[in-house]
Design an enzyme around this catalytic site. Structure first.
Site: not given
Ligand SMILES: Nc1ncnc2[nH]cnc12
Ligand SMILES: CSC[C@H]1O[C@H](OP(=O)(O)O)[C@H](O)[C@@H]1O
Length: 307
Positions: A223, A225
């Site tokens: 992703d 974030d």
């Molecule tokens: N955005 C994110 N923040 C922290 N850990 C994660 N693991 C997968 N995506 C994450």
């Protein structure tokens, strides 16, 4: 401790730690050999340690970081028990996997990253050292990932005709969680030069270094974030969906890396000869100040180092 003599005689040198989406290695070609239940002075590991053989017959140990059913949140992962249990069966090299958020537009969901630096944003609530309560030690951590192991992973990935794109180098931000970051935090991590973010690389990498185990982490992006305003902010559904394809690519890369590590030319690397003795010389406590229980504990991890 349950430790079959076959493992004492024929130690397993390489372990894989799987995280989100890689809770087991039920992968065609990997043959299960044993499931070890090990108790350590730091408690029980996250899961039984599964011993498997790769298709080319290399024995490896597999540990599921969050437990068999993903029942341990990142703060609850018993890092010391995990690392100590792996070391006790002979492990000297750990290939860790982690689902991460991307902090850079060029690291797209489903890309892989092999970081070479870490910024610690955990909150000091995870036990993060074996050197405490009667023994003080400070190991070097300037370069938190093993350079030799990372080189092998990068070479193998570059030779693969298919699979995920691997970005070599970068900084992983390790946050406490389990709640994801705010947009302001995510923007701040980008301004710090962060490449990816997870909740798992610490204290795992620190403890591996104290245990004189060569450690590298393959980060699998799931992703963006929450910094990227033209994308919805991260949620678990997105992480899980992207881990379906990441998991396949991870197992593909893992098999190739394990085959490469099994070659004789990597024997010293896999046995982490370059780290041998580093924790012995990290100790600062004079003999008169060493506590008996502390020596017993640390000798369980590093037999014979401290008297
Ligand atoms: N955005 C994110 N923040 C922290 N850990 C994660 N693991 C997968 N995506 C994450
Ligand atoms: C399920 S999203 C957050 C979770 O995913 C990562 O886990 P792992 O590193 O074990 O793959 C991240 O670190 C968080 O623990």
């Amino acid at each position: 401790m349950f430790l079959p003599t076959t493992y004492a005689a024929d130690p397993v040198r390489i372990a894989v730690i799987g995280g989100t989406g890689i809770e087991s290695l039920t992968h065609e070609g990997f043959t299960p050999v044993a499931a070890l239940t090990i108790s350590t002075p730091w408690g029980a590991p996250s899961s039984p340690i599964n011993i498997l053989k790769t298709p080319s017959g290399v024995p490896i140990a597999f540990l599921s970081r969050h437990g068999v059913h993903h029942e341990l949140n990142p703060t609850e992962v018993p890092g010391r028990a995990n690392i100590a249990a792996l070391r006790s069966i002979g492990v000297r090299t750990i290939l860790a996997f982690s689902a991460v958020g991307s902090l850079q537009a060029g690291i797209r969901p489903r890309d892989f990253v092999l970081p070479d630096q870490i910024i610690d944003r955990t909150k000091g609530i995870r036990p993060s050292t074996f050197f405490e309560d009667g023994i003080v030690g400070h190991v070097g951590f300037a370069d938190p990932f093993d350079a030799g192991l990372s080189k092998v992973i990068a070479k193998v990935a570059a030779e693969q005709a298919q699979g995920a794109k691997l970005h070599v180098g970068g900084t992983v931000i390790c946050m406490e969680g389990p709640t994801f970051s705010t947009r302001a935090e995510s923007a701040m991590y980008r301004s710090w030069g962060g490449s990816v973010i997870n909740m798992s690389v610490l204290p795992e990498a620190k403890l591996a270094r104290e245990a004189e185990i060569a450690y590298a982490m393959v980060c699998m992006s799931t992703d963006y974030d929450c910094w990227k305003t033209d994308e919805p902010p991260v949620d678990v559904a997105t992480v899980v969906a992207n881990m379906r394809s990441n998991g396949e690519n991870a197992k593909h890369l893992m098999s190739a890396v394990l085959n490469e590590l099994a070659r004789e030319e990597h024997e010293d690397l896999v046995e982490a000869k370059h780290l041998e003795g580093s924790s012995k010389w990290a100790n600062c406590t004079k003999p008169a100040g060493l506590k008996k229980e502390a020596i017993e504990r640390i000798n369980w991890l590093l037999p014979g180092y401290f008297a």
